[in-house]
Design an enzyme around this catalytic site. Structure first.
Site, mmCIF file in Angstrom:
data_model
loop_
_atom_site.group_PDB
_atom_site.id
_atom_site.type_symbol
_atom_site.label_atom_id
_atom_site.label_comp_id
_atom_site.label_asym_id
_atom_site.label_seq_id
_atom_site.Cartn_x
_atom_site.Cartn_y
_atom_site.Cartn_z
ATOM 1 N N ASP A 51 0.857 -1.186 0.000
ATOM 2 C CA ASP A 51 0.000 0.000 0.000
ATOM 3 C C ASP A 51 0.893 1.237 0.000
ATOM 4 O OD1 ASP A 51 0.968 0.210 2.644
ATOM 5 O OD2 ASP A 51 -0.756 -0.919 3.392
ATOM 6 N N ASP A 53 1.648 5.034 1.592
ATOM 7 C CA ASP A 53 1.403 5.977 2.681
ATOM 8 C C ASP A 53 1.950 7.337 2.282
ATOM 9 O OD1 ASP A 53 0.387 3.981 4.579
ATOM 10 O OD2 ASP A 53 2.438 3.210 4.549
ATOM 11 N N ASP A 133 9.364 4.248 13.297
ATOM 12 C CA ASP A 133 9.968 3.128 14.017
ATOM 13 C C ASP A 133 11.381 2.771 13.534
ATOM 14 O OD1 ASP A 133 8.812 2.184 11.673
ATOM 15 O OD2 ASP A 133 7.569 0.661 12.634
#
Ligand code: ATP
Ligand code: MG
Length: 415
Positions: A51, A53, A133
């Site tokens: 996907d 982002d 992260d």
């Protein structure tokens, strides 16, 4: 200042047109906007992104002004879903990392015992990079100029295939323990090496997974099981002693579980449909059986099966919220096992037509391979599916016990 990299190998034709349109529209409205995260990472690695982002300086409300039909979602972490055709592009506003003792933004940011429970303080792009992260997840791509922005030496880690947490691993896992599962999933999926301190902090942080809401744990484990590298990811869960935390009922993984993980990975590679319910059914199978056996021997076996399944699934829900449809799937697969084993002639046709037959049969095959049922039984179910209706009927009749010949009563002799 970020490094600006023009000499990257992103294949521009692999970028979703919809994602580019979203970036362009926000830029036209004068918001700083980039592609970010997993899609940039995967494109740099030559993989097809799952996907796309988008990260932007626009607040969610401002994004909604640009795309009036977009949907604001999330509370802990507010983002905007912009639908373009059949694709959904996730748009998040640049955020900044807030220190554990900083309470000045209480409405937008909240931490309890070091765990972030709300993370909506907006910032600028370099602050945004540092709150992400892993270094390889913090690369920004500017499609207009075909340039990658790197604030955290992420390109270097892409080159050496290293997964490295940004900042102090102990603090970063504590802030959000789901990062532990993300570390494992991404290491397995990308075939990366965990950087030493990123790896060392995993096992000591394991217990903190207990504070993660059970629904979020399910979502993350679902991604892990459906990553196409479930077997490897599962080995890592075991290596870091996380199984007893996530699946206290089945901390000793069986061959059946390994077989279910392997078969799921294979099916994903062959683009066949898969479900996390199959792996969960294997994980909890032994516990289901002992629960069933523990119920008193008298009583309706079907009711006992329902009771056993309900108890096992409810116990597991304490840590991981298994959605209803998956729970029903597991229950059906379990219940069908005994019917497949019994092979009552009258039940064969309804079984073959049962909507869970295929899954239950696959489960039976794994059990046969693990010597839980005799191989002849699995073979029989394999064969019957290949026969035409007349041949099927013959096979089914062959199962019927020989009709007992009626014994003639000796005639009473009249006195
Ligand atoms: P994929 O979509 O391939 O599963 P991804 O890295 O894109 O992997 P997403 O959940 O889509 O995963 O997240 C998008 C990006 O948001 C990540 O790349 C990362 O930069 C950031 N992110 C996601 N989860 C966290 C988290 N728990 N803590 C910090 N940053 C996160
Ligand atoms: Mg993503």
């Amino acid at each position: 200042m970020p490094r600006r990299i023009a000499s990257h190998k992103i294949p521009v034709d692999r970028i979703s047109r919809s994602a580019i349109r979203v970036v362009e529209s926000l830029r036209k409205a004068h918001y700083e906007t980039y592609l970010v995260g997993g899609c940039v990472r995967d494109l740099l690695l030559g993989l097809v992104p799952k996907d796309f982002d988008v990260a932007t300086s626009a607040t969610p409300e401002e994004v909604k002004k640009v795309f009036p039909r977009a949907r604001l979602i999330g509370r802990r972490f507010r983002i905007v879903h912009v639908r373009v055709g059949r694709e959904i592009i996730e748009v998040s506003t640049f955020r900044k990392q807030i220190g554990p003792n900083d309470t000045s933004n209480y409405n937008e940011h909240e931490a309890r015992d070091g765990v972030i429970v709300r993370d909506n303080v907006y910032g600028n792009i370099d602050e945004d990079a540092f709150r992400r992260d892993f270094t390889v997840n913090a690369l920004y791509y500017d499609p207009a100029n075909n340039i990658v922005l790197d604030f955290v030496k992420g390109m270097q880690d892409i080159g050496s295939r290293t997964l490295r947490l940004i900042g102090n691993p102990k603090v970063r896992y504590q802030e959000d323990p789901v990062r532990i599962l993300r570390a494992i999933r991404l290491t397995a999926k990308l075939d990366f090496t965990l950087e030493k301190s990123t790896e060392k902090a995993i096992a000591p942080a394991g217990e903190s997974l207990n504070v993660v809401p059970s629904a979020r744990l399910f979502d993350e484990l679902n991604k892990l099981f459906m990553s196409g590298k479930a077997e490897r990811a599962f080995e890592l869960l075991q290596k870091f002693n996380l199984l007893e935390i996530l699946f206290p009922l089945s901390s000793d993984a069986t061959d059946l579980v390994t077989a279910a993980l392997y078969s799921t990975d294979q099916r994903i590679a062959q683009e066949k449909p898969v479900t996390p319910g199959f792996i969960l059914a294997a994980l909890l199978w032994n516990h289901y059986r002992s629960q069933y056996n523990a119920l008193a021997t008298i009583g309706n076996p079907q009711e006992k099966q329902f009771d056993a399944a309900r108890t096992v699934i409810q116990e597991q829900q304490h840590t991981i919220a298994i959605p209803k449809r998956h729970a029903f799937f597991m229950r059906d697969v379990w219940h069908l096992q005994s019917r497949l084993e019994r092979r009552t002639p009258r039940s064969i046709r309804p079984l073959l037509e049962h909507r869970r037959f295929r899954a239950a049969y696959d489960f039976l095959l794994l059990r046969a391979r693990n010597a839980e049922v005799e191989p002849g039984l699995a073979q029989w179910w394999t064969e019957i599916q290949t026969l035409n209706p007349t041949e099927q009927q013959e096979q089914i009749s062959a199962l019927s016990p020989q009709k007992k010949k009626r014994r003639r009563r000796p005639k009473r002799e009249n006195a």
